[in-house]
Design a protein around this motif. Structure first.
Motif, short mmCIF file in Angstrom:
data_model
loop_
_atom_site.label_atom_id
_atom_site.label_comp_id
_atom_site.label_asym_id
_atom_site.label_seq_id
_atom_site.Cartn_x
_atom_site.Cartn_y
_atom_site.Cartn_z
N ARG A 10 43.01 37.07 45.52
CA ARG A 10 43.14 37.38 46.94
C ARG A 10 44.51 36.90 47.43
O ARG A 10 44.93 35.79 47.11
CB ARG A 10 42.03 36.69 47.73
N THR A 11 45.21 37.73 48.19
CA THR A 11 46.51 37.33 48.70
C THR A 11 46.36 36.19 49.70
O THR A 11 45.31 36.04 50.33
CB THR A 11 47.22 38.51 49.39
N PRO A 12 47.39 35.38 49.89
CA PRO A 12 47.28 34.21 50.77
C PRO A 12 47.55 34.52 52.24
O PRO A 12 47.80 33.60 53.03
CB PRO A 12 48.35 33.27 50.21
N TYR A 13 47.49 35.80 52.63
CA TYR A 13 47.93 36.17 53.97
C TYR A 13 46.79 36.57 54.89
O TYR A 13 47.02 37.19 55.93
CB TYR A 13 48.94 37.31 53.88
N ASP A 14 45.56 36.24 54.56
CA ASP A 14 44.41 36.58 55.40
C ASP A 14 44.32 38.08 55.68
O ASP A 14 43.86 38.49 56.74
CB ASP A 14 44.47 35.82 56.74
N ASP A 15 44.76 38.90 54.72
CA ASP A 15 44.80 40.34 54.99
C ASP A 15 43.78 41.13 54.16
O ASP A 15 43.87 42.35 54.07
CB ASP A 15 46.20 40.88 54.75
N GLY A 70 39.99 32.76 54.69
CA GLY A 70 41.16 33.37 54.07
C GLY A 70 41.09 34.88 53.96
O GLY A 70 41.70 35.47 53.08
N GLY A 71 40.35 35.52 54.86
CA GLY A 71 40.20 36.97 54.82
C GLY A 71 38.97 37.44 54.09
O GLY A 71 38.67 38.64 54.09
N ALA A 72 38.24 36.53 53.45
CA ALA A 72 37.08 36.93 52.65
C ALA A 72 35.98 37.54 53.51
O ALA A 72 35.17 38.33 53.01
CB ALA A 72 36.53 35.74 51.88
N VAL A 73 35.93 37.20 54.79
CA VAL A 73 34.88 37.72 55.66
C VAL A 73 35.26 39.08 56.25
O VAL A 73 34.45 39.71 56.93
CB VAL A 73 34.55 36.70 56.77
N LEU A 93 28.63 44.24 51.46
CA LEU A 93 28.85 42.81 51.69
C LEU A 93 30.30 42.49 51.39
O LEU A 93 30.97 43.23 50.67
CB LEU A 93 27.92 41.97 50.80
N PRO A 94 30.83 41.40 51.92
CA PRO A 94 32.23 41.06 51.67
C PRO A 94 32.55 40.95 50.18
O PRO A 94 31.72 40.52 49.38
CB PRO A 94 32.39 39.70 52.36
N ILE A 95 33.76 41.35 49.82
CA ILE A 95 34.20 41.31 48.44
C ILE A 95 34.64 39.90 48.09
O ILE A 95 35.46 39.30 48.78
CB ILE A 95 35.37 42.28 48.21
N GLU A 96 34.09 39.34 47.03
CA GLU A 96 34.48 38.01 46.60
C GLU A 96 35.55 38.06 45.52
O GLU A 96 36.48 37.25 45.52
CB GLU A 96 33.28 37.23 46.06
N SER A 97 35.45 38.99 44.59
CA SER A 97 36.42 39.04 43.50
C SER A 97 36.57 40.47 43.00
O SER A 97 35.70 41.31 43.21
CB SER A 97 36.01 38.11 42.36
N MET A 98 37.70 40.71 42.36
CA MET A 98 37.97 42.02 41.77
C MET A 98 38.64 41.81 40.42
O MET A 98 39.33 40.81 40.20
CB MET A 98 38.89 42.85 42.67
N ARG A 99 38.46 42.77 39.54
CA ARG A 99 39.19 42.76 38.29
C ARG A 99 39.50 44.21 37.92
O ARG A 99 38.85 45.14 38.39
CB ARG A 99 38.40 42.07 37.18
N ILE A 100 40.51 44.38 37.11
CA ILE A 100 41.00 45.71 36.81
C ILE A 100 41.16 45.86 35.29
O ILE A 100 41.53 44.90 34.61
CB ILE A 100 42.33 45.96 37.54
#
Length: 665
Positions: free
Chosen positions: A651-656, A549-552, A631-638
């Protein structure tokens, strides 16, 4: 494409982004004495029996009234019991673990849990408590070349968290400096001071001793097992548990955790409190269902990812639903923890899930030995095979109260090969940015390309047997930047992005000149991180299955093929690739195919700074992409400065490779 426009970011939560990579798990504890996932049990004596049964760890409670009779009085001279337990463990090569549990049992109001908070404010009680702990540490420190574990007051941390304000340790009063004990005179009179005092005593008297915190599954006032929280609630509760731990400002070596203190059948047949029982959970809420295991693993994972601490699950019940010996009478109660974790040595999915959640070992034992099931003949009734009650048809293997099932399963686990534990890369710590941004130019995203027009599937993406998929793993040597991956469990598949790091993949590399936009970038004009031009040979696309889903997006892969060993940077998805295949962006014509092996490694970021691209955002909505991570980002918070709290981005559902959040506050 959407029209480009300038984004005015006024009055938005600005800006502290907390970024968590896929390897947020911290390294194995520095003193941890084993390199594989090990099993232990409660054991008050006879380490030779522990060794013979295959156990690598043994644990023993240190209990009693610190103001009166307690563990230090069991043998002479005072405190000798710890030395005796250490000696026995050393002689039999079993790791000793002590559970220090005395607050609840101390006077005044012995065994009254409701008085716990009063007891820890009692200066006399706490002075004696520190003195008793010193004796315990001195016993461990007498054997400086042996690693032991001191597991501290398993219920206390949960009671203190419940009493805290905003999960802050400084809000809970505890007698530390005021106790008058000279070794802790420099620490404040609160829970944070208590945590630091414990570690200070260890440093003074037993540097060889690891000290374990205890994460409570009910300290948030929501019991993960009993109250069945939703997945999002579990994440929030895990974050609270981690924040509570972090507020101590104390660096424990690891954390212990638990499911429950008794066999499920004990609660089901003996509980008089109606709150324990509810429909849908085998008649009792303390029966751990599949969703309970999932929730607990998720809770542990959030805690481990946030704190960088590994966990040991402690005091797991010993009952089972397999043996006729377990028929829900005293000493023979049923539970399902042994069979869930160890029941099938060929299927280790549950174990692997918990390992991925930060768990490094299991300790089984009875919370209340006078009623719960044990792995020896405490009932003194010999071999028992009563009539089956619910399909538990297996005849007893021996006279153990559980019918011998636990020891049988432990033997099967080690017989099939213990699971290797690995530390993630040292760069896996959370990276943050505190840059305040007031505006940003919105970037438009490129259209996801379809490669079928340039590479007909009939000629380039068939199911030919000459192309191997990622389920076939090789043992190719890793790069120097990370530890070698362990052997993959037989029959396992790539179901988690971490598999791309831990296990070598194999397949076909397709070298071709790419003519479409990179789907991982927010726009055609977006720049790659500087290390891509200096340390990366090519950019590459992975299959939909391994794109996650874009995570990589933004990952670096070490590839071995006809060109030798080199790094590629993932910037797109290959729609019609099989797992293990890879499109490699190289200026060649016609396309060249090569057998390759590969795995995810640290990106050579050097001094590259994280970069943020915002798009389609307003004062109520934000969408952001981060580039330049190791390394790939798994999660973010603000951080929302209006509410003084974090908001989790999804994460958005658009593989972006973008994250978004909406907030109307």
């Amino acid at each position: 494409r959407p029209k480009r426009h300038k984004l005015i970011m006024k009055n938005f939560f600005f800006l502290f982004l907390a970024i968590q990579t896929i390897f947020a798990l911290g390294p194995l504890p520095s003193k941890w004495p084993t390199s594989v996932f090990d099993i232990g049990r409660s054991s008050s004596s006879n380490a030779a029996g522990d060794k013979a049964a295959g156990f690598k760890f043994r644990y023993q409670y240190l209990v009693g009234d610190v103001n009166g009779y307690n563990w230090k009085d069991w043998n002479s001279p005072s405190g000798e019991f710890v030395r005796m337990y250490m000696q026995d463990s050393i002689q039999n090569n079993v790791v000793p673990v002590f559970t220090y549990y005395t607050i609840v049992q101390s006077t005044p109001n012995m065994y009254d849990e409701s008085q716990t908070l009063n007891k820890i404010q009692n200066t006399n009680t706490m002075k004696n408590w520190y003195s008793n702990l010193v004796l315990a540490f001195q016993g461990v420190g007498a054997y400086p070349n042996t690693v032991a574990v001191m597991h501290m007051e398993p219920d206390l941390w949960g009671f203190m968290q419940r009493a805290s304000t905003n999960d802050q340790a400084s809000s809970v009063p505890v007698s530390v400096q005021s106790s008058g004990h000279p070794d802790v005179a420099s620490f404040p009179n609160n829970a944070a001071g208590l945590a630091k005092a414990i570690l200070r005593l260890r440093d003074l008297y037993a540097p060889n001793c690891m000290v374990a915190y205890h994460i409570s599954i009910w300290g948030t006032n929501v019991d993960i097992i009993v109250q069945d929280p939703t997945a999002s609630q579990v994440t929030a509760l895990g974050t609270r548990a981690a924040n509570w731990y972090t507020s101590f400002g104390a660096n424990f070596d690891l954390s212990f955790a638990e499911f429950t203190d008794k066999d499920s059948g004990t609660y089901q047949t003996r509980a008089t409190d109606g709150s324990y029982c509810a429909a849908g959970k085998a008649g009792c809420q303390n029966w751990a269902t599949a969703s309970d295991f999932t929730n607990v693993a998720s809770f542990f994972k959030v805690f481990a990812d946030t704190t960088n601490k590994r966990l040991v699950i402690w005091q797991l019940p010993l009952g089972n639903t397999k043996m006729r010996a377990c028929n829900n009478v005293q000493y023979h109660y049923q539970s399902n923890h042994v069979e869930t974790f160890l029941g099938d040595p060929a299927n280790r999915n549950t174990l692997q899930t918990f390992i991925n959640s930060g768990v490094i070992g299991l300790l089984f034992g009875s919370g209340t030995t006078d009623i719960c099931t044990t792995d020896f003949d405490l009932a003194e009734d010999g071999v028992t095979n009563p009539t089956a009650i619910n399909g538990n048809n297996i005849a007893s293997y021996n006279s153990d109260d559980d019918g011998g099932y636990f020891k049988n399963r432990v033997s099967a686990y080690y017989g099939a090969g213990a699971i290797a534990l690995t530390s993630p890369p040292t760069s896996s710590t959370t990276r943050t940015s505190s840059t305040t941004r007031t505006s940003s130019t919105t970037r438009t995203s490129s259209t996801t390309s379809s490669s079928s027009t340039t590479r007909p599937s009939s000629t380039t993406r068939t199911s030919s047997t000459t192309r191997t998929s990622s389920t076939t793993r090789t043992s190719a040597a890793p790069s120097s930047s990370a530890s070698a991956p362990p052997p993959h469990p037989s029959g396992a598949s790539t179901t988690d992005i971490r598999d791309l790091y831990y296990y070598t993949q194999s397949g076909s590399g397709y070298y071709l000149s790419r003519t479409w936009d990179a789907g991982c970038l927010a726009s055609q004009s977006q720049q790659y991180p500087s290390f891509v031009s200096t340390g990366i040979r090519y950019t590459a696309s992975l299959s939909s299955t391994q794109f996650f889903g874009g995570a990589v997006c933004g990952a670096c892969l070490e590839v071995k093929g006809t060109e030798g060993t080199f790094l590629v940077y993932v910037d797109d998805k290959c729609e019609n690739c099989n797992p293990g295949w890879m499109d490699i962006n190289k200026s060649v014509s016609p396309m060249v195919t090569s057998a390759i092996t590969w795995r995810l490694v640290d990106c050579p970021v050097g001094s590259t700074k994280l970069s943020y691209t915002f798009k389609d955002s307003s004062q109520w909505y934000i969408k952001v992409q981060v580039l330049g991570a190791r390394l790939p980002i798994e999660s973010m918070r603000i951080w929302n400065t209006k509410t003084n709290s974090y908001l989790a981005l999804q994460r958005t559902p658009y593989d972006d490779n973008q994250f978004e959040v909406t907030d109307n506050s």
